[in-house]
Every structure is written in C-alpha cells, then in structure tokens.
Design an enzyme around this catalytic site. Structure first.
Site, mmCIF file in Angstrom:
data_model
loop_
_atom_site.group_PDB
_atom_site.id
_atom_site.type_symbol
_atom_site.label_atom_id
_atom_site.label_comp_id
_atom_site.label_asym_id
_atom_site.label_seq_id
_atom_site.Cartn_x
_atom_site.Cartn_y
_atom_site.Cartn_z
ATOM 1 N N ARG A 1 0.816 -1.218 0.000
ATOM 2 C CA ARG A 1 0.000 0.000 0.000
ATOM 3 C C ARG A 1 0.851 1.270 0.000
ATOM 4 O O ARG A 1 0.502 2.271 0.620
ATOM 5 C CB ARG A 1 -0.996 0.003 1.160
ATOM 6 C CG ARG A 1 -1.894 -1.221 1.177
ATOM 7 C CD ARG A 1 -2.955 -1.122 2.254
ATOM 8 N NE ARG A 1 -3.945 -0.113 1.918
ATOM 9 C CZ ARG A 1 -4.980 -0.296 1.103
ATOM 10 N NH1 ARG A 1 -5.153 -1.464 0.498
ATOM 11 N NH2 ARG A 1 -5.834 0.679 0.871
ATOM 12 N N CYS B 1 6.240 7.673 -11.916
ATOM 13 C CA CYS B 1 5.630 7.323 -13.195
ATOM 14 C C CYS B 1 5.908 5.904 -13.655
ATOM 15 O O CYS B 1 4.993 5.206 -14.114
ATOM 16 C CB CYS B 1 6.025 8.328 -14.274
ATOM 17 S SG CYS B 1 7.774 8.303 -14.752
#
Length: 282
Positions: free
Chosen positions: A77, A82
């Site tokens: 999590r 990118c």
C-alpha cells in the site's frame, strides 16, 4: 463483474493479481473493455495510490521489476512515481484486455524555456478503446490528467480537475494544461516506440542523479474527485475543482500526520532523519 481468475499473465510474462489490484484502488465495477471503464479505473487508481518517490529521496532507488512494483503499490500500500504507477496500470489494463503501448516523454513542466531540453524521464501509455487511441497517465504528480485524453485531437479536453490539450510537435505531441487563462506545457510525448532498456536508463537517471528533483525534495500528490492534494517539501496544498487553493506549512509531526491521513503512507523509521532535514531546510 467480479473477475473469476485471481491472477493471469500479462504481456511481460508476469502474473498479475487483478482482484488485489481492484481492492487496492477501490474499484468494483465492470471489467469489460470500454472507454467508460478505462475512465473509471483511471480515476480510481489516481485517487487511491499516491504519487511519491520517497525511496528515491532516502537513497533506496526504484526497481522496475513487475513483481516488486505490484508488491510495493498493491500489497504494501505504498505509492510510486511514473514508471511504477504507469507500469502497474499498464499491466492491469493488459489483464482486462486493452491494447497498451508505453511511450517516453520529455518533461517540460517547471518553467524550462523552449530552447532548453530536459532528459526523457517520463513514462505514459497509449491505450486503445472504443475505436480510438487515448493518452493515459496515472503518474504525473500534481498535474496528472484525471481522465483519458483523445490522442489525435487538438481541441481542449475537459477533466474534472482541469482542461488539457495535445498539440503536435516535431517529435510527437505536447500535453498542455490550462492555467490562469493560458496553456502550460507538461511534457512532450515522443512517437518513437521505446524499448524496455530505455525505461531502465531513464529510471536509473531519475532515481539516482543528483539533479533529479526527487533526490532533492519530497513530492507527494493525490487527485480525488474534487481536489488535488500536494505535498512539496513541508508545504501541503489543497487545490479544489474551482481552483481555490489552500496552503499549510508543516513541522515534522504535521508532515507525518499529512503523509498518513491524506496519502495513506505510514512513515517508516528509516525515513525520519531525511524528513527532519527537509523540514529544517524549508
């Protein structure tokens, strides 16, 4: 439609846990290929998984191994930048059945003049849906488009957090964002089809070079339905749909609270000395 398979191999040969991914981004809708489904999944991903490069800031670097990315962003999590974000999203789309092609972009965001060239350090996706090609990006931080953009259109395209347009250039197409009545360039997407090694080189530069912005500053961002939440250094910014902006300067305790409450990131002990130095510099 709930997927009947828990995992399947994507185009890179690695198995992908679609059920865990959908749970991570909070998506429970249909998984049939369509432009509407693409739009909904992109919005869910951006709202759930924050843009962040804390591993770069603390000197750990970033792996492009698909299993490492899935473990980090889905199971642990965390967020990512990118190459991680669009890499993960690409594999989710491939699992569902979309045709996806990665592209490299030259970042222009940040006030660089037209006669100056930045390295090719950004990854985006071209996705086929509804008989059209779309520019899709879930990894451009504070200005990330929140919806797919028609790749061949030059008209302004509305998203819930701003208008974008794609303009032709000598090498590809330039993505621009409408700001204060004008257009600001984000990046130029190159038409050349990249190889995996191209991303390895650009990721190595971005995660290790002293001039990389992620080596020098904390940059975390998330785009919800109604606002962008941006953490730059120790300054927290909320930018709403109506472009109202609120800023807060944070101390170290406030920084840890913001990372947890607004970005879902629990501060790891090894981060604390770096974050403390950053607050002192701010």
């Amino acid at each position: 439609m709930t997927p009947t398979r828990q995992t399947a191999a994507t185009n890179d040969g690695h198995h992908f846990d679609i059920a865990a991914y959908c749970a991570r981004v909070g998506y429970s809708g249909d998984l049939a290929v369509s432009a509407d489904m693409l739009r909904a999944l992109q919005a869910a991903h951006i709202a759930a998984i924050p843009f962040e490069a804390i591993d770069v800031l603390v000197g750990d670097g970033v792996s492009l191994d698909p299993a490492v990315i899935e473990d980090k962003l889905v199971h642990r999590r965390r967020g990512g930048y990118c190459y991680e974000q669009n890499g993960l999203f690409s594999r989710a789309l491939e699992y569902i059945g979309f045709a996806v092609e990665p592209r490299i972009a030259r970042v222009l965001w940040g006030g660089v003049g037209d006669d100056q060239f930045q390295p090719r350090t950004h990854m985006v996706l071209l996705v086929e849906a509804a008989g059209e090609q779309w520019l899709v990006d879930v990894g451009f931080g504070s200005a990330v488009p929140t919806a797919p953009l028609r790749w061949t259109s030059e008209i302004a395209q509305d998203t819930r957090l701003g208008q974008y347009r794609l303009m032709p250039t000598s090498f590809g197409r330039r993505l621009e964002l409408e700001t204060d009545g004008g257009w600001r360039a984000l990046y130029e997407v190159l038409l050349e089809v990249p190889q995996r090694e191209d991303f390895e080189v650009s990721n190595w530069f971005t995660s290790t070079h002293p001039q990389s912005p992620f080596r020098r500053n904390l940059i975390v961002a998330r785009a919800t339905r109604d606002e962008r939440i941006i953490l730059s250094g120790s300054e927290l910014t909320f930018r709403s749909v109506g472009h109202d902006t609120r800023k807060e300067k944070l101390d170290l305790a406030g920084l840890e609270i913001a990372l947890r409450e607004f970005f879902g990131l629990s501060v790891e002990p090894r981060w604390r000395s770096t974050l403390a130095q950053l607050v002192l510099r701010s």
